[in-house]
Design a protein around this motif. Structure first.
Motif, PDB file in Angstrom:
ATOM      1  N   ALA A 181      17.614  -5.598  11.031  1.00 48.09           N
ATOM      2  CA  ALA A 181      17.610  -5.379   9.580  1.00 48.09           C
ATOM      3  C   ALA A 181      16.239  -5.677   8.989  1.00 48.09           C
ATOM      4  CB  ALA A 181      18.673  -6.247   8.909  1.00 48.09           C
ATOM      5  N   GLN A 182      15.602  -6.728   9.464  1.00 47.66           N
ATOM      6  CA  GLN A 182      14.267  -7.061   8.968  1.00 47.66           C
ATOM      7  C   GLN A 182      13.254  -5.991   9.360  1.00 47.66           C
ATOM      8  OE1 GLN A 182      13.958 -10.968  10.720  1.00 47.66           O
ATOM      9  NE2 GLN A 182      14.525 -11.978   8.800  1.00 47.66           N
ATOM     10  N   ARG A 183      13.387  -5.439  10.560  1.00 48.89           N
ATOM     11  CA  ARG A 183      12.493  -4.371  11.010  1.00 48.89           C
ATOM     12  C   ARG A 183      12.667  -3.129  10.141  1.00 48.89           C
ATOM     13  NH1 ARG A 183      12.783   0.124  13.400  1.00 48.89           N
ATOM     14  NH2 ARG A 183      14.969  -0.064  13.952  1.00 48.89           N
ATOM     15  N   ILE A 184      13.904  -2.765   9.870  1.00 48.48           N
ATOM     16  CA  ILE A 184      14.181  -1.587   9.036  1.00 48.48           C
ATOM     17  C   ILE A 184      13.667  -1.813   7.619  1.00 48.48           C
ATOM     18  CG2 ILE A 184      16.049  -0.260   7.962  1.00 48.48           C
ATOM     19  CD1 ILE A 184      17.597  -0.660  10.621  1.00 48.48           C
ATOM     20  N   ASN A 185      13.882  -2.997   7.076  1.00 47.27           N
ATOM     21  CA  ASN A 185      13.402  -3.316   5.741  1.00 47.27           C
ATOM     22  C   ASN A 185      11.879  -3.189   5.667  1.00 47.27           C
ATOM     23  OD1 ASN A 185      13.555  -4.200   3.022  1.00 47.27           O
ATOM     24  ND2 ASN A 185      13.097  -6.294   3.688  1.00 47.27           N
ATOM     25  N   ALA A 186      11.194  -3.703   6.669  1.00 42.99           N
ATOM     26  CA  ALA A 186       9.731  -3.624   6.694  1.00 42.99           C
ATOM     27  C   ALA A 186       9.266  -2.166   6.759  1.00 42.99           C
ATOM     28  CB  ALA A 186       9.184  -4.413   7.877  1.00 42.99           C
ATOM     29  N   GLU A 187       9.959  -1.350   7.533  1.00 44.90           N
ATOM     30  CA  GLU A 187       9.605   0.071   7.623  1.00 44.90           C
ATOM     31  C   GLU A 187       9.778   0.759   6.274  1.00 44.90           C
ATOM     32  OE1 GLU A 187      11.918   1.856  10.718  1.00 44.90           O
ATOM     33  OE2 GLU A 187      10.832   0.798  12.303  1.00 44.90           O
ATOM     34  N   HIS A 188      10.866   0.462   5.575  1.00 46.51           N
ATOM     35  CA  HIS A 188      11.110   1.073   4.270  1.00 46.51           C
ATOM     36  C   HIS A 188      10.072   0.613   3.247  1.00 46.51           C
ATOM     37  CE1 HIS A 188      14.707   3.363   5.064  1.00 46.51           C
ATOM     38  NE2 HIS A 188      15.200   2.336   5.744  1.00 46.51           N
ATOM     39  N   ARG A 189       9.706  -0.646   3.300  1.00 46.78           N
ATOM     40  CA  ARG A 189       8.679  -1.158   2.375  1.00 46.78           C
ATOM     41  C   ARG A 189       7.340  -0.480   2.614  1.00 46.78           C
ATOM     42  NH1 ARG A 189       9.192  -7.113   0.352  1.00 46.78           N
ATOM     43  NH2 ARG A 189      11.428  -7.226   0.076  1.00 46.78           N
ATOM     44  N   ARG A 190       6.981  -0.322   3.893  1.00 41.08           N
ATOM     45  CA  ARG A 190       5.716   0.357   4.210  1.00 41.08           C
ATOM     46  C   ARG A 190       5.752   1.804   3.734  1.00 41.08           C
ATOM     47  NH1 ARG A 190       5.980  -2.897   8.813  1.00 41.08           N
ATOM     48  NH2 ARG A 190       7.044  -1.303  10.030  1.00 41.08           N
ATOM     49  N   ALA A 191       6.884   2.460   3.910  1.00 37.49           N
ATOM     50  CA  ALA A 191       7.014   3.852   3.492  1.00 37.49           C
ATOM     51  C   ALA A 191       6.949   3.982   1.976  1.00 37.49           C
ATOM     52  CB  ALA A 191       8.312   4.445   4.017  1.00 37.49           C
ATOM     53  N   ALA A 192       7.405   2.956   1.239  1.00 37.76           N
ATOM     54  CA  ALA A 192       7.428   3.018  -0.226  1.00 37.76           C
ATOM     55  C   ALA A 192       6.085   2.649  -0.837  1.00 37.76           C
ATOM     56  CB  ALA A 192       8.510   2.076  -0.767  1.00 37.76           C
ATOM     57  N   GLU A 193       5.183   2.062  -0.073  1.00 37.60           N
ATOM     58  CA  GLU A 193       3.873   1.691  -0.599  1.00 37.60           C
ATOM     59  C   GLU A 193       3.069   2.954  -0.915  1.00 37.60           C
ATOM     60  OE1 GLU A 193       2.020  -0.805   2.294  1.00 37.60           O
ATOM     61  OE2 GLU A 193       3.335  -2.500   1.863  1.00 37.60           O
ATOM     62  N   PRO A 194       2.259   2.893  -1.962  1.00 36.60           N
ATOM     63  CA  PRO A 194       1.432   4.064  -2.257  1.00 36.60           C
ATOM     64  C   PRO A 194       0.448   4.321  -1.131  1.00 36.60           C
ATOM     65  CG  PRO A 194       0.957   2.230  -3.789  1.00 36.60           C
ATOM     66  CD  PRO A 194       2.081   1.810  -2.894  1.00 36.60           C
ATOM     67  N   ALA A 195       0.143   5.591  -0.919  1.00 38.96           N
ATOM     68  CA  ALA A 195      -0.753   5.985   0.166  1.00 38.96           C
ATOM     69  C   ALA A 195      -2.166   5.467  -0.067  1.00 38.96           C
ATOM     70  CB  ALA A 195      -0.757   7.495   0.325  1.00 38.96           C
ATOM     71  N   ASN A 196      -2.590   5.444  -1.340  1.00 40.64           N
ATOM     72  CA  ASN A 196      -3.927   4.979  -1.672  1.00 40.64           C
ATOM     73  C   ASN A 196      -3.789   3.840  -2.675  1.00 40.64           C
ATOM     74  OD1 ASN A 196      -6.572   4.590  -2.312  1.00 40.64           O
ATOM     75  ND2 ASN A 196      -7.007   6.734  -2.829  1.00 40.64           N
ATOM     76  N   PRO A 197      -3.882   2.589  -2.235  1.00 39.13           N
ATOM     77  CA  PRO A 197      -3.646   1.454  -3.136  1.00 39.13           C
ATOM     78  C   PRO A 197      -4.662   1.377  -4.301  1.00 39.13           C
ATOM     79  CG  PRO A 197      -4.014   0.690  -0.867  1.00 39.13           C
ATOM     80  CD  PRO A 197      -4.147   2.168  -0.884  1.00 39.13           C
ATOM     81  N   THR A 198      -5.875   1.874  -4.123  1.00 39.30           N
ATOM     82  CA  THR A 198      -6.866   1.810  -5.212  1.00 39.30           C
ATOM     83  C   THR A 198      -6.544   2.822  -6.312  1.00 39.30           C
ATOM     84  OG1 THR A 198      -8.317   3.341  -4.019  1.00 39.30           O
ATOM     85  CG2 THR A 198      -8.685   0.970  -3.714  1.00 39.30           C
ATOM     86  N   ALA A 199      -5.857   3.899  -5.982  1.00 40.21           N
ATOM     87  CA  ALA A 199      -5.504   4.915  -6.978  1.00 40.21           C
ATOM     88  C   ALA A 199      -4.395   4.408  -7.896  1.00 40.21           C
ATOM     89  CB  ALA A 199      -5.064   6.212  -6.289  1.00 40.21           C
ATOM     90  N   ALA A 200      -3.557   3.491  -7.395  1.00 40.03           N
ATOM     91  CA  ALA A 200      -2.450   2.969  -8.201  1.00 40.03           C
ATOM     92  C   ALA A 200      -2.946   1.984  -9.255  1.00 40.03           C
ATOM     93  CB  ALA A 200      -1.410   2.298  -7.304  1.00 40.03           C
ATOM     94  N   ALA A 201      -4.132   1.447  -9.092  1.00 39.76           N
ATOM     95  CA  ALA A 201      -4.643   0.433 -10.031  1.00 39.76           C
ATOM     96  C   ALA A 201      -5.222   1.003 -11.287  1.00 39.76           C
ATOM     97  CB  ALA A 201      -5.717  -0.396  -9.326  1.00 39.76           C
TER      98      ALA A 201
END
Length: 112
Positions: A92-112
């Protein structure tokens, strides 16, 4: 929890697996202990073409964890339940981590 197919068969060329005797030796235990884990439904032996019981590396890792708990005085049935719950939590922790990574923006500087 096992790497076997839907028929419970194992092609010896596809998965590294060990006979019951070799698996027991690797764990420093007896074949009776492995059978007890099977009765408690922690691990189900795979079957080779000849019908012999075989255990995968994953199953040996699970059996080793159960062995640790039993050596510490935990009854075998309880040890098996603990190992199953730990395995489910890890998954469950592995799946949760995968979903969190997938939900992160592709370019973190563009979100700021």
């Amino acid at each position: 929890m096992t790497a076997d197919d839907s028929f419970g068969r194992l092609d010896d060329d596809d998965y590294p697996a060990y006979t019951m005797g070799r698996a027991a030796d690797m764990l420093g235990t007896t074949q009776a202990f492995l059978r007890a884990l099977g009765k408690a439904r922690l691990i189900t032996p795979l079957r080779s073409e000849g019908g012999h019981r075989r255990y995968s590396r994953y199953q040996l890792r699970i059996a080793a964890r159960a062995r640790e708990l039993v050596d510490q005085g935990t009854p075998i049935e309880a040890a098996c339940r603990i190992v199953i719950l730990e395995d489910q939590l890890e998954e469950a922790q592995r799946i949760n981590a995968e979903h969190r990574r997938a939900a992160e923006p592709a370019n973190p500087t563009a979100a700021a």
